[in-house]
Design a protein around this motif. Structure first.
Motif, PDB file in Angstrom:
ATOM      1  N   LEU A   1       1.223  -1.075  -0.426  1.00 53.15           N
ATOM      2  CA  LEU A   1      -0.177  -0.119  -0.600  1.00 53.15           C
ATOM      3  C   LEU A   1       1.164   1.118   0.065  1.00 53.15           C
ATOM      4  CD1 LEU A   1      -2.895   1.593  -0.118  1.00 53.15           C
ATOM      5  CD2 LEU A   1      -2.822   1.739   2.882  1.00 53.15           C
ATOM      6  N   ALA A   2       0.615   2.319  -0.774  1.00 55.49           N
ATOM      7  CA  ALA A   2       0.908   3.120  -0.797  1.00 55.49           C
ATOM      8  C   ALA A   2      -0.585   4.099  -1.054  1.00 55.49           C
ATOM      9  CB  ALA A   2       1.927   3.807  -2.769  1.00 55.49           C
ATOM     10  N   GLU A   3       0.189   5.352   0.191  1.00 59.68           N
ATOM     11  CA  GLU A   3      -0.507   6.534   0.064  1.00 59.68           C
ATOM     12  C   GLU A   3      -0.448   7.866   0.590  1.00 59.68           C
ATOM     13  OE1 GLU A   3      -3.688   7.420  -0.834  1.00 59.68           O
ATOM     14  OE2 GLU A   3      -4.998   6.258  -1.137  1.00 59.68           O
ATOM     15  N   GLY A   4      -1.310   8.718   0.206  1.00 66.05           N
ATOM     16  CA  GLY A   4      -1.336  10.576   0.629  1.00 66.05           C
ATOM     17  C   GLY A   4      -1.272  10.406   1.925  1.00 66.05           C
ATOM     18  N   HIS A   5      -0.241  10.844   2.580  1.00 66.39           N
ATOM     19  CA  HIS A   5      -0.777  10.533   3.841  1.00 66.39           C
ATOM     20  C   HIS A   5      -1.444  11.957   4.268  1.00 66.39           C
ATOM     21  CE1 HIS A   5       0.834  10.980   8.247  1.00 66.39           C
ATOM     22  NE2 HIS A   5       2.275  10.557   8.115  1.00 66.39           N
ATOM     23  N   PRO A   6      -2.617  11.046   5.698  1.00 62.91           N
ATOM     24  CA  PRO A   6      -4.035  11.844   6.302  1.00 62.91           C
ATOM     25  C   PRO A   6      -3.126  12.779   6.377  1.00 62.91           C
ATOM     26  CG  PRO A   6      -3.636  10.331   7.278  1.00 62.91           C
ATOM     27  CD  PRO A   6      -2.238   9.719   6.277  1.00 62.91           C
ATOM     28  N   THR A   7      -1.750  13.115   7.591  1.00 64.10           N
ATOM     29  CA  THR A   7      -1.509  14.870   8.392  1.00 64.10           C
ATOM     30  C   THR A   7      -1.650  15.269   7.252  1.00 64.10           C
ATOM     31  OG1 THR A   7      -0.270  13.710   9.259  1.00 64.10           O
ATOM     32  CG2 THR A   7      -0.249  16.009   9.069  1.00 64.10           C
ATOM     33  N   ALA A   8      -1.607  15.406   5.694  1.00 67.51           N
ATOM     34  CA  ALA A   8      -1.483  16.237   4.409  1.00 67.51           C
ATOM     35  C   ALA A   8      -2.833  16.319   4.847  1.00 67.51           C
ATOM     36  CB  ALA A   8      -0.092  16.066   3.796  1.00 67.51           C
ATOM     37  N   TYR A   9      -3.790  15.617   4.885  1.00 55.41           N
ATOM     38  CA  TYR A   9      -5.049  15.304   3.668  1.00 55.41           C
ATOM     39  C   TYR A   9      -6.047  16.603   5.153  1.00 55.41           C
ATOM     40  CZ  TYR A   9      -5.338  11.721   0.713  1.00 55.41           C
ATOM     41  OH  TYR A   9      -4.650  10.808  -0.449  1.00 55.41           O
ATOM     42  N   VAL A  10      -5.414  16.868   6.264  1.00 63.18           N
ATOM     43  CA  VAL A  10      -5.859  17.987   7.355  1.00 63.18           C
ATOM     44  C   VAL A  10      -5.817  19.214   6.471  1.00 63.18           C
ATOM     45  CG1 VAL A  10      -5.615  19.529   9.345  1.00 63.18           C
ATOM     46  CG2 VAL A  10      -5.119  16.604   8.701  1.00 63.18           C
ATOM     47  N   PHE A  11      -5.222  19.819   5.601  1.00 63.26           N
ATOM     48  CA  PHE A  11      -4.966  21.273   4.557  1.00 63.26           C
ATOM     49  C   PHE A  11      -5.203  20.538   2.914  1.00 63.26           C
ATOM     50  CE2 PHE A  11      -1.837  20.196   8.136  1.00 63.26           C
ATOM     51  CZ  PHE A  11      -2.040  21.509   8.697  1.00 63.26           C
ATOM     52  N   ASP A  12      -5.195  21.975   2.815  1.00 62.96           N
ATOM     53  CA  ASP A  12      -5.585  21.878   0.785  1.00 62.96           C
ATOM     54  C   ASP A  12      -5.666  23.827   1.127  1.00 62.96           C
ATOM     55  OD1 ASP A  12      -7.376  21.184  -1.234  1.00 62.96           O
ATOM     56  OD2 ASP A  12      -7.955  22.677  -1.490  1.00 62.96           O
ATOM     57  N   ASP A  13      -5.208  24.011  -0.591  1.00 68.48           N
ATOM     58  CA  ASP A  13      -4.682  25.127  -1.300  1.00 68.48           C
ATOM     59  C   ASP A  13      -6.104  25.937  -0.956  1.00 68.48           C
ATOM     60  OD1 ASP A  13      -2.338  24.780  -1.332  1.00 68.48           O
ATOM     61  OD2 ASP A  13      -2.528  23.859  -3.474  1.00 68.48           O
ATOM     62  N   GLN A  14      -7.143  25.335  -1.371  1.00 64.95           N
ATOM     63  CA  GLN A  14      -8.825  26.063  -1.417  1.00 64.95           C
ATOM     64  C   GLN A  14      -9.176  26.178  -0.046  1.00 64.95           C
ATOM     65  OE1 GLN A  14     -10.315  23.101  -4.431  1.00 64.95           O
ATOM     66  NE2 GLN A  14     -11.724  24.100  -3.726  1.00 64.95           N
ATOM     67  N   ALA A  15      -7.988  26.357   1.320  1.00 61.48           N
ATOM     68  CA  ALA A  15      -8.810  26.809   2.047  1.00 61.48           C
ATOM     69  C   ALA A  15      -8.211  27.736   2.752  1.00 61.48           C
ATOM     70  CB  ALA A  15      -8.759  25.505   3.848  1.00 61.48           C
ATOM     71  N   SER A  16      -8.660  28.871   3.384  1.00 60.63           N
ATOM     72  CA  SER A  16      -7.683  30.098   3.833  1.00 60.63           C
ATOM     73  C   SER A  16      -6.995  29.471   4.665  1.00 60.63           C
ATOM     74  CB  SER A  16      -8.572  31.165   4.429  1.00 60.63           C
ATOM     75  OG  SER A  16      -9.168  30.239   5.716  1.00 60.63           O
ATOM     76  N   SER A  17      -5.432  30.171   4.368  1.00 61.54           N
ATOM     77  CA  SER A  17      -4.142  30.244   5.732  1.00 61.54           C
ATOM     78  C   SER A  17      -3.769  31.234   5.608  1.00 61.54           C
ATOM     79  CB  SER A  17      -3.106  29.372   4.891  1.00 61.54           C
ATOM     80  OG  SER A  17      -2.296  29.588   4.913  1.00 61.54           O
ATOM     81  N   ARG A  18      -3.146  31.616   7.182  1.00 61.25           N
ATOM     82  CA  ARG A  18      -2.774  32.744   7.284  1.00 61.25           C
ATOM     83  C   ARG A  18      -1.210  32.770   7.193  1.00 61.25           C
ATOM     84  NH1 ARG A  18      -4.365  32.388  14.221  1.00 61.25           N
ATOM     85  NH2 ARG A  18      -6.785  32.099  13.520  1.00 61.25           N
ATOM     86  N   MET A  19      -0.848  31.958   6.525  1.00 59.45           N
ATOM     87  CA  MET A  19       0.567  31.628   5.994  1.00 59.45           C
ATOM     88  C   MET A  19       0.780  32.030   4.217  1.00 59.45           C
ATOM     89  SD  MET A  19       2.600  29.018   8.092  1.00 59.45           S
ATOM     90  CE  MET A  19       4.005  29.618   7.862  1.00 59.45           C
ATOM     91  N   PRO A  20       0.712  33.371   3.449  1.00 58.61           N
ATOM     92  CA  PRO A  20       1.335  33.277   2.198  1.00 58.61           C
ATOM     93  C   PRO A  20       1.346  32.069   1.197  1.00 58.61           C
ATOM     94  CG  PRO A  20       1.449  35.346   3.070  1.00 58.61           C
ATOM     95  CD  PRO A  20       1.335  34.327   4.098  1.00 58.61           C
ATOM     96  N   GLY A  21       1.258  31.577   0.191  1.00 60.77           N
ATOM     97  CA  GLY A  21       2.010  30.164   0.059  1.00 60.77           C
ATOM     98  C   GLY A  21       1.508  29.308   0.347  1.00 60.77           C
ATOM     99  N   ARG A  22       0.907  28.959   2.207  1.00 55.70           N
ATOM    100  CA  ARG A  22       0.377  28.081   2.544  1.00 55.70           C
ATOM    101  C   ARG A  22      -0.616  26.957   2.228  1.00 55.70           C
ATOM    102  NH1 ARG A  22       6.075  25.679   2.586  1.00 55.70           N
ATOM    103  NH2 ARG A  22       7.418  27.074   3.682  1.00 55.70           N
ATOM    104  N   PRO A  23      -0.929  25.735   2.169  1.00 54.89           N
ATOM    105  CA  PRO A  23      -2.456  25.635   2.728  1.00 54.89           C
ATOM    106  C   PRO A  23      -3.061  25.773   3.580  1.00 54.89           C
ATOM    107  CG  PRO A  23      -0.647  23.087   2.532  1.00 54.89           C
ATOM    108  CD  PRO A  23       0.413  24.971   2.296  1.00 54.89           C
ATOM    109  N   GLY A  24      -4.538  26.081   3.716  1.00 53.90           N
ATOM    110  CA  GLY A  24      -4.592  26.365   5.635  1.00 53.90           C
ATOM    111  C   GLY A  24      -5.810  24.609   5.376  1.00 53.90           C
ATOM    112  N   TRP A  25      -6.169  24.953   7.055  1.00 56.08           N
ATOM    113  CA  TRP A  25      -7.010  24.009   7.597  1.00 56.08           C
ATOM    114  C   TRP A  25      -8.064  23.491   6.693  1.00 56.08           C
ATOM    115  CZ3 TRP A  25      -4.288  21.938  11.173  1.00 56.08           C
ATOM    116  CH2 TRP A  25      -3.410  23.235  11.793  1.00 56.08           C
ATOM    117  N   LEU A  26      -7.844  22.214   6.072  1.00 57.68           N
ATOM    118  CA  LEU A  26      -9.631  21.774   5.613  1.00 57.68           C
ATOM    119  C   LEU A  26     -10.440  21.056   6.689  1.00 57.68           C
ATOM    120  CD1 LEU A  26     -10.857  21.789   2.521  1.00 57.68           C
ATOM    121  CD2 LEU A  26      -9.634  19.139   2.766  1.00 57.68           C
ATOM    122  N   VAL A  27      -9.755  19.427   6.770  1.00 51.31           N
ATOM    123  CA  VAL A  27     -10.501  19.070   7.927  1.00 51.31           C
ATOM    124  C   VAL A  27      -9.774  18.113   8.903  1.00 51.31           C
ATOM    125  CG1 VAL A  27      -9.891  16.984   6.551  1.00 51.31           C
ATOM    126  CG2 VAL A  27     -12.291  17.244   8.067  1.00 51.31           C
TER     127      VAL A  27
END
Length: 288
Positions: free
Chosen positions: A158-184
């Motif tokens: 099994l090889a998968e995207g890490h669930p820690t990374a799935y917390v974030f998304d580019d479409q979610a607002s972020s306080r850090m320019p250029g970084r993804p924001g919190w999604l779930v």
């Protein structure tokens, strides 16, 4: 958010449409496969090992590019997917490549895998990679399907995207320019209903079907589901790279994977190898 009753049909429509996108000029590069030199991604290449002579079951195979790569390397491969368009494309590609004797494709929902395969459990390897588990609400059921498909001594890769990374998304607002924001939240149990901005393989595509219903599966849930199905975990790796541009700030490295531009802030992927399958008697109880 609670998944609607039609979530599976909505997801299937999305994946049916993606087949055409991924076979188009902006989609997957199939030139190496068509030249008889199909390649898996750098993470899988480094970990999987030889497959010649193995019976391999590729779950959620999409249009079969990786299934056919395994067949090119001497495996007897079976690919399963719930998308009719994907399976039709996979069968056509197998015929084009002359691999129809080594690769078979089955259209079925994952939960119906045992009946759809219409053959006794006996695979040497179950192969599951990249963006597969998030579409499944029931990981315990998935793990039982994996265990039921393996012969005693067989293994899971099994090889998968890490669930820690799935917390974030580019479409979610972020306080850090250029970084993804919190999604779930990492530990959210309810379905996530999400409007995708485009396509992961072809960013220039404008798909008509963009609504995704997905689930967050923490790493402990994945491991627990496999152990609960009677599979022993041989190893678990975490990776600061992933096979698609999960976030816009990632940069492509020399091996074609996407990584953080400065420091490895979060794991982007993980992979694991499952050990010995459950006993034959327990297999029959789990997957009659």
């Amino acid at each position: 958010m609670t998944a609607g009753q039609d979530w599976q049909a909505t997801n299937r429509a999305l994946w049916d449409e993606r087949v055409g996108i991924h076979l188009g000029p902006g989609g997957y590069d199939l030139a190496p496969l068509r030249a008889g030199r199909g390649r898996l991604d750098a993470i899988v290449e480094a970990e999987l090992g030889p497959v010649a002579g193995l019976r391999v079951l590729h779950l959620q195979c999409h249009f079969g590019a990786d299934t056919l790569t395994l067949a090119q390397r001497g495996a007897q491969a079976v690919g399963l997917d719930f998308s009719r368009a994907a399976i039709a494309a996979a069968r056509a590609l197998a015929a084009e490549l002359g691999l129809g004797d080594r690769a078979r494709f089955v259209e079925a929902d994952l939960t119906q895998a045992a009946a759809a395969l219409a053959e006794p459990a006996g695979f040497d390897l179950v192969f599951v990679t990249w963006g597969a588990l998030c579409w499944l609400p029931d990981l315990a059921g998935w793990a039982r399907i994996v265990a039921g498909a393996l012969r005693p001594g067989g293994r899971l890769y099994l090889a998968e995207g890490h669930p820690t990374a799935y917390v974030f998304d580019d479409q979610a607002s972020s306080r850090m320019p250029g970084r993804p924001g919190w999604l779930v939240p990492y530990f959210q149990r309810e379905a996530v209903i999400y409007e995708a901005a485009g396509d992961y393989a072809d960013p220039g595509a404008a798909p008509a079907h963009r609504t995704e219903t997905v689930w967050m599966h923490p790493l402990a849930e994945v491991v627990g589901a496999l152990r609960g199905a009677g599979l022993a975990l041989d190893w678990l790796h975490e990776h600061p790279r992933v096979t698609w541009r999960m976030f816009g700030s990632l940069v492509r490295d020399a091996e074609g994977l996407w990584a953080w531009p400065d420091r490895p802030w979060l794991p982007l992927a993980y992979s694991l190898g499952g050990g010995e399958a459950v006993t034959s008697e327990l297999q029959r109880q789990i997957c009659p």
